[in-house]
Design a protein around this motif. Structure first.
Motif, PDB file in Angstrom:
ATOM      1  N   LEU A   7      13.022 -12.061  35.580  1.00 31.10           N
ATOM      2  CA  LEU A   7      11.698 -11.850  36.170  1.00 31.10           C
ATOM      3  C   LEU A   7      10.902 -10.767  35.447  1.00 31.10           C
ATOM      4  O   LEU A   7       9.835 -10.363  35.917  1.00 31.10           O
ATOM      5  CB  LEU A   7      11.844 -11.470  37.648  1.00 31.10           C
ATOM      6  CG  LEU A   7      12.736 -12.394  38.493  1.00 31.10           C
ATOM      7  CD1 LEU A   7      12.779 -11.910  39.931  1.00 31.10           C
ATOM      8  CD2 LEU A   7      12.257 -13.825  38.406  1.00 31.10           C
ATOM      9  N   GLU A  39       7.206 -16.436  38.709  1.00 27.69           N
ATOM     10  CA  GLU A  39       8.019 -16.166  37.513  1.00 27.69           C
ATOM     11  C   GLU A  39       9.425 -16.735  37.674  1.00 27.69           C
ATOM     12  O   GLU A  39      10.002 -17.287  36.731  1.00 27.69           O
ATOM     13  CB  GLU A  39       8.082 -14.664  37.257  1.00 27.69           C
ATOM     14  CG  GLU A  39       8.585 -14.294  35.871  1.00 27.69           C
ATOM     15  CD  GLU A  39       7.612 -14.706  34.775  1.00 27.69           C
ATOM     16  OE1 GLU A  39       8.088 -14.972  33.646  1.00 27.69           O
ATOM     17  OE2 GLU A  39       6.385 -14.756  35.019  1.00 27.69           O
ATOM     18  N   ASP A  40       9.954 -16.605  38.877  1.00 29.63           N
ATOM     19  CA  ASP A  40      11.292 -17.119  39.141  1.00 29.63           C
ATOM     20  C   ASP A  40      11.322 -18.648  39.033  1.00 29.63           C
ATOM     21  O   ASP A  40      12.270 -19.223  38.493  1.00 29.63           O
ATOM     22  CB  ASP A  40      11.736 -16.680  40.535  1.00 29.63           C
ATOM     23  CG  ASP A  40      13.189 -16.995  40.810  1.00 29.63           C
ATOM     24  OD1 ASP A  40      14.047 -16.479  40.077  1.00 29.63           O
ATOM     25  OD2 ASP A  40      13.457 -17.764  41.743  1.00 29.63           O
TER      26      ASP A  40
END
Length: 391
Positions: free
Chosen positions: A32, A255-256
């Protein structure tokens, strides 16, 4: 305690929860590090990340180019509700359900939207409604994969290409692990926290050209809150499908999800993701075949889920117990496995028959499922011994 020795090997990862599900293999917080924290999602960087999530979703899921994909609030639930509130009412609707979440959509159509022309078709846990009984000249709302029942639609063969109604499909436990026939589906919804092991609270809404046409030609009789609005001034809000979300998303969660999509691409895309889930299911199928005291809730292999695998104890001695005792037995097995640190969150869903629910989606390693099976046998024997002592 009886015949089953205490296993020597534990699963490397005991996370078999059906949502949020296990992270991809090798995941760490470092994945991340590129998240644009403290930045507006409306800034160029944030919008680019959101648009990338949409386009990579399209690529891996092989969504047709003329279908629109949007990131919407409130997980899969928000996406389904958005579709129902925005699209239903123009035609009669068939509400099709065979597990808890599908039953929830029935409640919304009948008791919340109060649709007078709603027809309800239901099947019990472990079974599926025969799609030959569904009227596809009506709009149809159904769940592709029943997360709480372990039952899935085997294919889209019974959905006619020349249907007059829209098909609204909750595919949250199917996307990235099963084939979805987009030519037979007008609305597809899912959330990040299932097969790809992402984080919660963000939903995906996929619309066919037919669904978009309905949005532009039909205005529901009820008011739509801002969070459900897909049109403005009679036109589609195109920004929703380009990363301009209705409300503020978590860029950390985005983002994950991007990291999970990148992993999916690295290992070979949709075919590889499906293969991983199928391999996990195969482990449990072999285990069930070798043990008469346990079975699948889904009796028909053609409708058996490869993600949310639901099991029940088939020992006749248990079947004769009161429901409360059966619940206690299944809970005892799940609790023992959790205390041993070999399986977390695998008790059956609260509304489902007593048993176990093991998540087998693509982020779960097959070796972990293999290591879990002897522990299930060990915990079962332990609970049987405790039951005999208490008698």
């Amino acid at each position: 305690m009886a015949n089953t020795a205490r296993p020597d090997v534990r699963p490397a990862d005991p996370r078999f929860s059906s949502g949020p599900c296990a992270k991809r293999p090798g995941w760490t917080l470092d994945a991340l590090s590129d998240a644009p924290l403290g930045r507006s999602h409306r800034a160029k960087l944030g919008k680019n990340k959101l648009a990338q999530a949409i386009e990579e979703t399209r690529e891996i899921l092989q969504v047709p180019a003329d279908y629109r994909i949007g990131i919407v609030p409130a997980s899969d639930t928000g996406a389904v509700e958005m579709a129902m509130w925005s699209l239903l009412g123009a035609r009669p609707v068939d509400m099709v359900a065979w597990e808890s979440f599908g039953s929830g959509w029935v409640t919304d159509a009948v008791k919340q939207l109060k649709l007078e022309n709603a027809r309800v078709l239901e099947a019990g846990y472990g079974e599926i409604v025969d799609f030959a009984d569904v009227n596809f000249d009506h709009d149809v709302v159904f769940t592709w994969n029943g997360t709480t029942s372990g039952v899935r639609v085997p294919n889209g063969d019974k959905i006619p290409a020349d249907r007059q109604g829209l098909t609204i499909c909750d595919a949250t436990s199917a996307a990235f692990a099963q084939d979805l026939p987009y030519d037979k589906l007008d609305v597809v919804t899912f959330s990040w926290q299932k097969v790809m092991g992402g984080e919660a609270a963000h939903g995906m809404l996929i619309l066919s050209p037919r669904a978009v046409e309905r949005l532009l030609s039909y205005k529901p009789a009820w008011p739509l809150p801002k969070i459900f609005r897909l049109t403005s001034g009679g036109k589609l809000i195109e920004g929703i499908f380009k990363g301009e979300t209705i409300n503020t998303p978590s860029m950390l969660c985005v983002e994950d999800y991007l990291d999970a999509l990148a992993w999916g691409k690295r290992i070979g895309g949709l075919e590889a993701l499906k293969a991983r889930a199928n391999a996990n299911l195969s482990v449990i199928e072999r285990f069930v075949a070798g043990n008469s005291w346990i079975g699948f809730l889904a009796k028909d292999p053609a409708t058996r889920s490869n993600t949310s695998v639901c099991l029940q104890f088939t020992d006749p001695a248990l079947a004769n117990l009161p429901r409360e005792a059966q619940d206690a037995f299944a809970k005892g097995v799940a609790t023992m496995l959790e205390k041993e640190g070999v399986a977390l969150d695998i008790g059956s869903y609260r509304d489902a028959p007593p048993g176990l629910r093991i998540w087998c989606g693509a982020t779960v390693e097959t070796a972990a499922v293999e290591a879990l099976m002897p522990w299930i046998a060990y915990a079962y024997e332990a609970q049987k011994a405790a039951l005999a002592q208490a008698a």
